[in-house]
Design a protein around this motif. Structure first.
Motif, PDB file in Angstrom:
ATOM      1  N   LEU A 150       0.904  -1.068   0.060  1.00  9.64           N
ATOM      2  CA  LEU A 150      -0.072  -0.040   0.027  1.00  9.64           C
ATOM      3  C   LEU A 150       0.959   1.235  -0.014  1.00  9.64           C
ATOM      4  CD1 LEU A 150      -2.780  -1.100   2.731  1.00  9.64           C
ATOM      5  CD2 LEU A 150      -2.957  -0.852   0.084  1.00  9.64           C
ATOM      6  N   LYS A 151       1.856   1.310   0.785  1.00  7.93           N
ATOM      7  CA  LYS A 151       2.657   2.310   0.817  1.00  7.93           C
ATOM      8  C   LYS A 151       3.396   2.693  -0.553  1.00  7.93           C
ATOM      9  CE  LYS A 151       4.078   2.125   5.719  1.00  7.93           C
ATOM     10  NZ  LYS A 151       5.140   1.974   6.659  1.00  7.93           N
ATOM     11  N   LYS A 152       3.640   1.803  -1.359  1.00  8.32           N
ATOM     12  CA  LYS A 152       4.424   2.088  -2.717  1.00  8.32           C
ATOM     13  C   LYS A 152       3.311   2.470  -3.866  1.00  8.32           C
ATOM     14  CE  LYS A 152       7.840  -1.148  -1.464  1.00  8.32           C
ATOM     15  NZ  LYS A 152       8.491  -2.578  -1.822  1.00  8.32           N
ATOM     16  N   SER A 153       2.079   2.415  -3.491  1.00  6.02           N
ATOM     17  CA  SER A 153       1.227   2.792  -4.617  1.00  6.02           C
ATOM     18  C   SER A 153       0.462   3.980  -4.168  1.00  6.02           C
ATOM     19  CB  SER A 153       0.054   1.699  -4.573  1.00  6.02           C
ATOM     20  OG  SER A 153      -0.978   1.937  -5.583  1.00  6.02           O
ATOM     21  N   THR A 154       0.038   4.934  -5.343  1.00  7.86           N
ATOM     22  CA  THR A 154      -0.815   5.743  -5.327  1.00  7.86           C
ATOM     23  C   THR A 154      -2.409   5.754  -5.815  1.00  7.86           C
ATOM     24  OG1 THR A 154      -0.031   6.549  -7.648  1.00  7.86           O
ATOM     25  CG2 THR A 154       1.197   7.402  -5.742  1.00  7.86           C
TER      26      THR A 154
END
Length: 274
Positions: A150-154
């Motif tokens: 989740l942290k790596k996705s916009t």
């Protein structure tokens, strides 16, 4: 579309009815539904026995002897029913597996469902190619890995969950429900979720789907499991509840489009971030 709880309910029903039965024949009114070729399917499975039925995400897996696996995806409106051998196929019945004294019929109004026959040793690579995420259980669905992805996705969180790569089995109904339980707006970008929100979403997904399985899924529109209706629709908090009061705060539930999908949420409980 049947989601994981509905597919699992179908699997359990089929397991009780057809496991152990030898296949005496297969008929089709729409053979194109068999992506690997109907004639090959018909020839290969004649005389074989269904030894088990398993599931991966929303896919049903008929275990045929030791060497073959028949993978069935119900898509939007596919369903199975049992019938006596001489019952004629109806308008939307497209495939039938014949046993000694009954038949298993697959019907699909939109013809979106698929069957694929593969060798048992191809099963792992088949699902790797589909890029399907882990099953929604505490054992398989690792919260830390979920958080890192989740942290790596916009991407907006709702469409991202629907992709099946984060965790498998979610569709429109249960994504809306899980986001409501974890108080996350469906348009919030994945990388903006804090650790608390991720934790609550992770647990909500698991607990919601497990509850839905226990209740036999949500019987909405065309879904039923071998003619039996589920009860999860009576427990839904936001899906299909537009303009009714939120059970948590009393605000009217809204319906919008997110990623082209009808989406239900509470504008007070689920505040958009960013």
């Amino acid at each position: 579309m049947p989601e994981l709880p509905e597919v699992e309910t179908v699997r359990r029903g089929l397991e009780k009815e057809v496991v152990g039965l030898p296949i005496r024949g297969i008929e089709a009114t729409y053979p194109r539904m068999v992506l690997t070729g109907f004639e090959q399917l018909q020839k290969t499975l004649q005389g074989q026995t269904i030894t088990g039925i398993s599931r991966r995400g929303k896919y049903l897996i008929f275990e045929i002897g030791e060497h073959w696996r028949l993978i069935s995806h119900l898509r939007m409106e596919g369903k199975y029913r049992l019938a006596v051998l001489d019952e004629p196929l109806r308008k939307h019945d497209h495939l039938s597996i014949k046993f000694d004294d009954k038949q298993l019929i697959y019907s699909d109004v939109r013809k979106f469902g698929t069957w694929e026959l593969i060798l048992t040793d191809q099963l792992v690579s088949y699902f790797l190619q589909k890029k399907i995420g882990p099953e929604p259980t505490y054992e398989a669905f690792d919260e830390e890995i979920f958080r890192e992805k989740l942290k790596k996705s916009t991407k907006k969180i709702k469409p991202y969950l629907l992709e099946q790569s984060l965790v498998t089995g979610l569709g429109n109904i249960y994504v809306d429900e899980a986001l409501w339980y974890s108080k996350i707006h469906p348009e919030t970008r994945a990388n903006l979720l804090d650790d608390r929100s991720v934790h609550e979403l992770h647990d909500a997904i698991i607990e919601l789907l497990q509850k839905a399985v226990r209740l036999g899924g949500s019987s909405i529109r065309t879904y039923s499991a071998l003619g039996t209706t589920g009860k999860m629709q009576d427990e839904l908090q936001v899906y299909g509840k537009a303009e009714t009061p939120c059970s948590r705060c009393g605000t009217k539930i809204q319906k919008i489009k997110v990623g082209g999908r009808g989406t239900h949420f509470c504008p007070t409980c689920q505040i958009k971030i960013g």
